[in-house]
Write an enzyme that holds these catalytic residues in place. Structure first.
Site, PDB file in Angstrom:
ATOM      1  N   GLY A 262       0.815  -1.212   0.000  1.00  0.00           N
ATOM      2  CA  GLY A 262       0.000   0.000   0.000  1.00  0.00           C
ATOM      3  C   GLY A 262       0.845   1.256   0.000  1.00  0.00           C
ATOM      4  O   GLY A 262       2.049   1.213  -0.251  1.00  0.00           O
ATOM      5  N   GLY A 264       1.311   5.575   1.556  1.00  0.00           N
ATOM      6  CA  GLY A 264       0.995   6.600   2.544  1.00  0.00           C
ATOM      7  C   GLY A 264       1.161   6.131   3.977  1.00  0.00           C
ATOM      8  O   GLY A 264       1.869   5.157   4.248  1.00  0.00           O
ATOM      9  N   GLU A 286       4.883  -0.602  -6.474  1.00  0.00           N
ATOM     10  CA  GLU A 286       4.966   0.513  -7.418  1.00  0.00           C
ATOM     11  C   GLU A 286       5.666   1.681  -6.730  1.00  0.00           C
ATOM     12  O   GLU A 286       6.514   2.344  -7.306  1.00  0.00           O
ATOM     13  CB  GLU A 286       3.549   0.911  -7.829  1.00  0.00           C
ATOM     14  N   GLY A 382      -1.739   2.743  -9.833  1.00  0.00           N
ATOM     15  CA  GLY A 382      -1.544   1.337 -10.161  1.00  0.00           C
ATOM     16  C   GLY A 382      -2.569   0.420  -9.519  1.00  0.00           C
ATOM     17  O   GLY A 382      -2.482  -0.797  -9.667  1.00  0.00           O
TER      18      GLY A 382
END
Lengths: 495, 495
Positions: A262, A264, A286, A382
């Protein structure tokens, strides 16, 4: 900047704007997750426009999400169109949502593919100038990418002219990158996260390099908030699910299992917890925050492949760690173009465990990551590429907005980016539910039961009962959904 | 049936039911697109239940869409659950939509992957008995698949016990198939449509084969309608777009361009037109109708890879052609498991041009292929797998229902299976529109203008204007959508 023959092209950024930024046409800025975006030229462009009042009407291509600083700089450009979203300022969102200019959002693997295959060229036009940040240029004139590879090689391949900002603050990054672009019809020969199958540099004809700008600006902090208690609880629940799943699914223990953790603050919260897993993981991401660098250096995480290493607010220490231990980092981290990191070929080849975030999820598991009632909130990035091809897709989000007034698990979402078919597990601060093999109505009950906020649980059950009276395999009831939102307002008013 | 040691296991289908079909548990039937489904055992099961009144409570796994005949036979089973949809009778749809049993629908590549990786095993249980059709069994006991490979190898690998219906009507199919299942972490070494990378047979331990049934039943006709004038006009418009696109996109002329020509009568209509293209195509499909066999034999189509060869109503001549010229067919056609044909790795590796059909599409390009207002209409099949990874995704459908009373291009769809991000081109009988690079509101105007039915065009524009007043990047207006449907009723009443 070790290349003698290119030294004469070093220019002041203001001069670059005067000479090389077209008044109309197509311009491309690389850099994503607020990282390794060009800084000197956009700032000079802003200054130039403020000073001269001249008008630049441009189509702007990007790589991904920017910084408020960057958005402010290029807000003085008369935008014709912007592709993909990647904005991170309220001002830009407002411009998009009042349709001041056209915005075309899309997945990132496909974005790079379209740049290279000429899809944009034929529908919009050729990129006149691409502006990228580099960590350096070798004696031979090869470009050493910076901390974000994203769509850089594709922009370089496809643009008419290139402007390179060499960021002198970066340490020696040579050897961190693996530059490879897929060839149609040929397998991408990656079997391990750390496999290197391309070049450490990007080769670009010197004739394409119009100007070089030297920069001493660090990246602005991307617009992420800090880690909240809710993020930590979500991370705990993800770990709880993963521990359970690792105990029962032997595939997850094999050497080809990779983890995409994930983005953040939630990803950062997860980094704090990940050592509780019985297995040390490979990361195939990504975008990865530098929070994970110490974990890679200490072996808690085995190997890391990403397209960008970004740094969260309040976590500058991790970037420092990256800089200080860069030679060690090169042994356990590879940065690649996102045409490789987000490639369905590789994501489906591994046992990819992907964690994605959402704005809202409906009771059957459809996911909205982009629009709230027609208004753009975030790009799809993504997310659509990882969720479709992953072995195990986990959607994680808080069950309400931060003020607890608005539920995020709802009867019907106003925009579907990720269909129910791609969602395996949902996690909120209240718990997790594995949806694999559950028919729709069972899924709805389970999501409401395990994941929704206690405040809104009864309303959601009431909606489901009404919808079921409409009949059908996956019952919906638009009117009952409108009632749900009216009831939500009443509940919110009580607080 | 050339295997001596297995000869003793040849049984009458009724006996097979008595002895080997469990009263409770999990049973799997291979075969898809109505092709190579087991016929003798399901029929005997039906007869057995009619005669004895005994109760079979079963979870039923399938490969894909069945035939009304098959659905009728297994309708006497007390269904606990069915995975994935794949039903083709009104009766089955009714059972699903009144939620008589649970139905879990999903993409087909992933279905096979889940069978093999034990996802179902852990969530639902192990397959007690798998029943497949084969074209034969070799001397060594290897299974020669029939005209549908679908999920057969995965069922065989994962089941406790196997029952094989050897269909004596099939010609010698040895050499038609390429049996290969992806290995985690390893590239699938396919670069050409006709590459053979596995075995011509399926190896299965003899101890797993519980019984063999000899069959002389041809496949029932799948529930497709014949080709309509509208199908032909859609096919013409697809060709018109393809001719335009081939003239401007050089990538489509390269040797790695493959074509997935949709399903059903529209695909058959397309087969009649495809020779008008300047290039001869390679076919990479999940399911292909035998309509295409003469085109492959004559070289109009270069090579064909599919998971199944099915025959449309009224086209039995093409199946005969397949049977008669089977040795020639083996030179230009390969049948594979759908874990390969639908694999994101291969679909993204080629320049895949994919044509998919829809129930309805909204003005921004989101696609519904499965549910009408909560009621299941069709399974998602491979549509979500092809559309995400394809180079060029074309959605083709009539702009209204057959009675012209209901528009299929609408303000808001009631179920999203394929998000807008995956849709490049929309084709109806009225025209085509290339959406690549268009922002949402531009997209909406273009879809309404080029593709919607003239009868509903004004209503759609009116909706769009109302929605735009709500503001936002991709404006929606639920109330205006309800008004739209009221106005549609008024218009329909005038006819």
């Amino acid at each position: 900047m070790e290349c003698e023959s290119l030294r004469s092209r070093i220019l002041d950024p203001y001069e670059v704007v005067e000479k090389y930024i077209p008044k109309t046409g197509i311009i491309a800025f690389a850099g994503m997750a607020g990282t390794s975006l060009p800084k000197e030229v956009p700032k000079a462009l802003h200054d130039y426009i403020s000073k001269t009042g001249e008008k630049f009407s441009l189509v702007v291509f990007q790589a991904g999400s920017t910084t408020p600083e960057f958005d402010e700089w290029i807000s003085s450009v008369t935008m014709v169109m912007r592709i993909p979203f990647g904005g991170s300022s309220r001002k830009l969102r407002e411009a998009v949502n009042t349709r001041k200019f056209g915005l075309f959002d899309m997945g990132l693997y496909e974005h790079s593919r379209w740049v290279r295959k000429g899809i944009y060229l034929r529908s919009i036009g050729r990129i006149d100038v691409a502006i990228i940040e580099a960590a350096g240029i070798t004696r031979e004139g090869y470009i050493i990418p910076s901390l974000s590879v994203d769509v850089v090689p594709a922009f370089i391949e496809s643009c008419n002219k290139l402007i390179v900002e060499v960021n002198l603050l970066r340490p020696n990054l040579t050897g961190l990158h693996d530059i490879y672009l897929p060839a149609t019809g040929q397998p991408i020969p990656i079997s391990r996260v750390l496999d290197r199958i391309g070049h450490p540099f990007i080769k670009c004809p010197e004739s394409k390099i119009e100007a070089i700008v030297l920069s001493k600006s660090e990246d602005a902090t991307p617009l992420y908030s800090g880690i909240t208690q809710t993020d930590l609880r979500i991370a705990e629940n993800i770990l709880d699910f993963l521990n359970y799943e690792f105990s029962r699914d032997p595939n997850l223990k094999d050497e080809y299992t990779v983890f995409q953790p994930g983005a953040g603050p939630m990803s950062s919260a997860l980094a704090r917890k990940i050592s509780e897993l019985p297995t040390s993981l490979n990361i195939w991401a990504e975008a990865l925050s530098t929070t994970w660098i110490p974990l890679a250096l200490s072996g808690i995480v085995k190997g890391v492949s990403s397209s960008v290493l970004y740094t969260l607010p309040g976590e500058a220490e991790y970037r420092s760690k990256l800089y200080e231990e860069i030679e060690e980092v090169k042994k356990c981290v590879v940065l690649r173009p996102y045409e490789v990191t987000n490639n369905p070929e590789i994501i489906s080849r591994f046992n990819t465990v992907s964690i994605q975030q959402a704005i809202e999820i409906d009771v059957y598991g459809h996911v909205n990551v982009s629009h709230i009632r027609g208004n753009m909130y975030g790009g799809v990035g993504g997310s659509i590429e990882f969720t479709r091809s992953a072995y195990l897709t986990i959607l994680a989000m808080p069950s309400t907005t931060g003020d607890l007034k608005t539920p995020r698990i709802v009867p019907i979402i106003s925009h579907v980016d990720i269909p129910e078919h791609d969602v395996d597990v949902i996690v909120t601060e209240n718990g997790w539910i594995d949806l694999r093999g559950l028919p729709p109505v069972e899924r709805a009950k389970a999501i409401i039961d395990k994941c929704s906020h206690p405040k809104f649980k009864d309303l959601l059950y009431r909606y489901l009962e009404k919808a079921k009276r409409q009949g059908g395999h996956e019952p919906i009831d638009f009117e009952a959904a409108i009632e749900f939102w009216n009831d939500v307002k009443d509940i919110a008013a009580q607080y």
